[in-house]
Design an enzyme around this catalytic site. Structure first.
Site, PDB file in Angstrom:
ATOM      1  N   GLY A   1      39.652  10.335  -1.694  1.00 36.35           N
ATOM      2  CA  GLY A   1      40.392  11.518  -1.846  1.00 36.35           C
ATOM      3  C   GLY A   1      41.403  11.740  -2.943  1.00 36.35           C
ATOM      4  CG  ASN A   2      42.424  15.061  -4.712  1.00 34.44           C
ATOM      5  OD1 ASN A   2      43.480  15.819  -4.662  1.00 34.44           O
ATOM      6  ND2 ASN A   2      41.181  15.753  -4.599  1.00 34.44           N
TER       7      ASN A   2
END
Ligand code: CTP
Length: 398
Positions: free
Chosen positions: A206-207
């Site tokens: 993810g980020n």
């Protein structure tokens, strides 16, 4: 624009309270219905008699007197907007921490209407770290802060901290809360937040995107009358405007499907999501166990949603993309504009303080297809959303 609007004006104990007299007069002249509530300290600066005469309503100051109780809940519901002008440091501090020792604060805490404040203080107080923190807290709670002006202060010093002039306050209120619904009848989609690309049932790639900017844009589009679908990746945030339809997704592939389907009927598409560029080729059906000193994961490119919409868009649809860059910002932003066939690219540079992921503020530059470029100051994300939607409105009706 203010004709028939109900404004609840809160006045606190500052020398700038004398300007509240003009403010009431101008609001009434503009056709607004005004009720005034004062803190006890405000009465040392202006009299309730002056304000009740000008507002043509009884001025309220006490939570209760000998034989009546002021209904703070109903006052907060009566108003279209609660405006506190001037706002002192003292009341600011109390508002930001939820203290409630007078009628004005009780109304603020129970108000269901939007709230705006016009701070007034001396320059050193204005720049104090506590004041900044308190204002930030208030903004995070959705309160609109009317910028102070520079000028001569009560102390005799010259600097920041003067309450905005009544005409500026009225312009702010009109612009902020009573703008024409210039996007009525338009349909918009917004992508926002990160995507999570699963590796196995417990892990993902993810980020750090919070989704704040995209959610603020969705709310702003809805506030201006558009029917909005917000396609939001994993984020704890929710739109505040009831006209925003929320569609939650997890992966880039799900976001792509949702965006492509919704785009068919959209006039405006704003792609603000931080979509993963790569996703694991395989999602392990069971948790991946530690087996060696290193682990190789094959990643494959996700579909580029912005580019896909750019490829199918018709001449009436407006497509907005984002670019978050660390170097060669302008060059990369213009490249995205052309390569993805967008009409507008909103650039935020990670080099700018207070811009990008997680912040409550953002500093943007907008690049448009016709070669126009607009650079903005660092602002709270709600105001940035307004700047972006202003450009969208200009382009869509051009
Ligand atoms: N975007 C998208 N779908 C993707 C990747 C990006 O819709 N799979 C959109 C983003 O929402 C944003 C814009 O494309 O509006 C820019 O994203 P960015 O990741 O910065 O651009 P890239 O095309 O991935 O270019 P680069 O990796 O060279 O920066």
């Amino acid at each position: 624009m203010l004709k028939g609007k109900k404004i609840l004006l809160g006045i606190t104990g500052s020398i700038a309270a004398y300007k509240a007299i003009m403010l009431v007069r101008e609001l009434v002249k503009a056709g607004a219905e005004v009720k005034v509530v004062m803190t006890p300290a405000a009465k040392d600066f202006v009299t309730p008699l002056t304000l009740s005469t000008l507002s043509k309503n009884v001025v309220l100051a006490d939570l209760f007197d000998a034989d009546s109780w002021a209904n703070h809940v109903m006052l907060g519901r009566w108003a279209d907007v609660m405006l506190i002008a001037p706002l002192t440091c003292n009341t600011l501090g109390k508002m930001s921490y939820g203290l409630c020792d007078n009628l004005l604060l009780a109304i603020y805490l129970s108000a269901t209407c939007p709230v705006a404040v016009a701070p007034a203080m001396d320059e050193d107080m204005w720049h104090h770290a506590t004041t900044k923190e308190n204002l930030k807290r208030l903004q995070a709670h959705g309160v609109a802060v009317i910028p102070v002006e520079k000028g001569e202060l009560a102390s005799g010093l010259f600097g920041d901290g003067r309450m905005a002039e009544p005409t500026s306050i009225i312009a702010f209120i009109e612009q902020h809360f009573f703008l024409e619904k210039d996007l009525q009848g338009k349909t918009a989609i917004v992508t926002a937040g990160p995507t999570y690309e699963p590796l196995d049932p417990v892990r993902f790639i993810g980020n750090h995107s919070s989704g704040k900017m995209g959610v603020a844009i969705a709310d702003e589009l809805a506030r201006r009358g558009a029917a909005v679908t917000l396609i939001l990746g994993p984020s704890a945030l929710k739109p505040t405007h009831s006209a925003v339809k929320l569609q939650k997704v997890q992966t880039a592939e799900q976001m792509y499907e949702a965006a492509l389907t919704a785009f068919e009927k959209a006039d405006i598409a704003v792609m603000s999501a931080a979509v993963a560029d790569y996703s694991p080729a395989l999602k392990a059906p069971e948790k991946i166990k530690k087996t060696g000193d290193s682990l190789q994961i094959e990643l494959i490119k996700t579909k580029d949603i912005l580019k896909s919409l750019g490829a199918v868009k018709n001449t009436k649809q407006l497509l907005v993309g984002f670019a978050l860059e660390t170097n060669n910002e302008k060059e990369y932003a213009l490249d995205k504009l052309n390569r993805k066939n967008a009409d507008m690219i909103v650039l935020n540079s990670l080099n700018d303080e207070g811009a990008g992921f997680g912040h409550d503020t953002n500093k943007i530059t907008i690049f448009e297809k016709e070669g126009k470029e607009f650079a903005y100051e660092r602002k709270p994300k709600q105001q940035v959303a307004r700047d972006i939607v202003d450009r969208i409105v200009k382009m869509i009706y051009a």
